[in-house]
Design a protein around this motif. Structure first.
Motif: not given
Length: 348
Positions: A162, A165, A202-204, A206, A212, A215, A220-221
């Motif tokens: 999780g 990115c 950590a997320r789908p 994108e 990345q 993020a 986020v990651c």
């Protein structure tokens, strides 16, 4: 799977691309002093290269822009009447696909053979790598130790569940990386790695590579897969926020089986029906010169590809890594397998 997709794409591009804009003008088949360039590279630095080539040779560069599959489909549709002289792409897999489609011709050039290392070009001279980029890891120095991301296996380990990115599976850079892992490890271990990457997201997926990296900086990651030049651009650009971001987020160059980081290439080949073949070869040889290599490195933050040409600043600050010696031709050969593994794992 890739061939079926390419054939389907070709049906969509029977007519010339409407989106080529100012780069859609091509010369006639017998035009002297011209070069018709079909390019999937869309970097400001390349404009400097075209201008310099024109100044040094008097050869006018007519540019057609598109993504690799669009350009390949266009060349196939044009057939023997294609005005394309040179096909350029920002990935070895895309160059291989053009070769497999029968759209490139072999070139025997002492200049290119001497300048470009054997593992960065097609052995029969269908295409040559002319700039390098490493696919590596951006990591949050506050949460990740460098030794935790010094191999590719660690990216897919439970340590980063999780916390990763990454962009989508249809990114040719990811396809080539997974292709390299298949070549090095075989499909079973590479498949395990792909499943680990999906579990670690950590997320789908994108956005692009810079998204990345940002993020990671936003929390986020903890880690992200990225091409080296995206990070170097942020670190050396004019945006103070991006430069500040790279004070906290750093690059790690993981090793593949202890032999160095995965490296891909931008490069080009002479089109099969090139009406201006001599100019096409001349252009590729120009791109391998120290002067052209320095422009690519300085203006686009890519690593040089030619033998004996050192990376200038600011790229030189990151160029001390060990590059894996794998032939980049493997990436194309393995892309269909890579796509299959990624699809099966749910990497969308």
């Amino acid at each position: 799977m890739f061939r079926r997709a390419l054939m389907a794409t070709a049906l969509l591009f029977v007519l010339p691309l409407a989106a080529c804009g100012q780069g859609d003008a091509v010369g006639s088949a017998d035009a002297a002093g011209e070069l018709n360039l079909y390019t999937a590279r869309h970097y400001d630095a390349d404009q400097q290269l075209y201008r310099l080539f024109e100044e040094q040779t008097g050869v006018k560069v007519n540019r057609v822009d598109g993504n690799p599959d669009q350009l390949i489909a266009r060349m196939r549709t044009e057939g023997a009447n294609s005005p394309a002289d040179v096909f350029v792409a920002a990935d070895a897999g895309a160059l291989w696909r053009a070769q497999e489609a029968g759209l490139l011709q072999p070139v025997s050039s002492e200049v290119l053979t001497a300048a470009i290392p054997a593992n960065l070009r097609d052995p029969e001279g269908h295409w040559f790598g002319l700039a390098r980029r490493a696919r590596i890891v951006a990591y949050d120095t506050a949460r990740v130790r460098p030794e935790e991301v010094d191999t590719y296996e660690e990216i897919a380990s439970p340590r980063f569940r999780g916390k990763l990115c990454v962009r989508s599976s249809d990114s040719v850079y990811n396809l080539s990386l997974v292709g390299a892992l298949i070549e090095a490890w075989g499909p079973e271990k590479a498949g395990e790695w792909v499943r680990g990457v999906v579990a670690n997201m950590a997320r789908p997926p994108e956005g692009g590579d810079r998204d990345q990296i940002r993020a990671v900086g936003a929390g986020v990651c903890e880690i992200a897969l990225t091409n080296s030049y995206y990070f170097i651009r942020l670190a050396s650009g004019e945006d103070a926020g991006d430069r500040a971001l790279t004070e906290r987020v750093k690059l790690a160059f993981p090793s593949l089986d202890g032999r160095g980081a995965h490296v891909n290439v931008s490069g080009g080949g002479v089109a099969r029906h090139a009406p201006n073949r001599d100019n096409a070869v001349r252009f590729l040889e120009f791109l391998a010169t120290p002067e052209a290599q320095a422009i690519v490195a300085t203006a686009n933050s890519e690593f040089t590809a030619a033998n004996g040409v050192a990376d200038p600043a600011p790229v030189s600050a990151w160029s001390g890594f060990t590059a894996h010696p794998m032939s980049v031709t493997a990436y194309g050969r393995r892309q269909a397998e890579a796509q299959s593994l990624m699809t099966a794992a749910g990497w969308r």
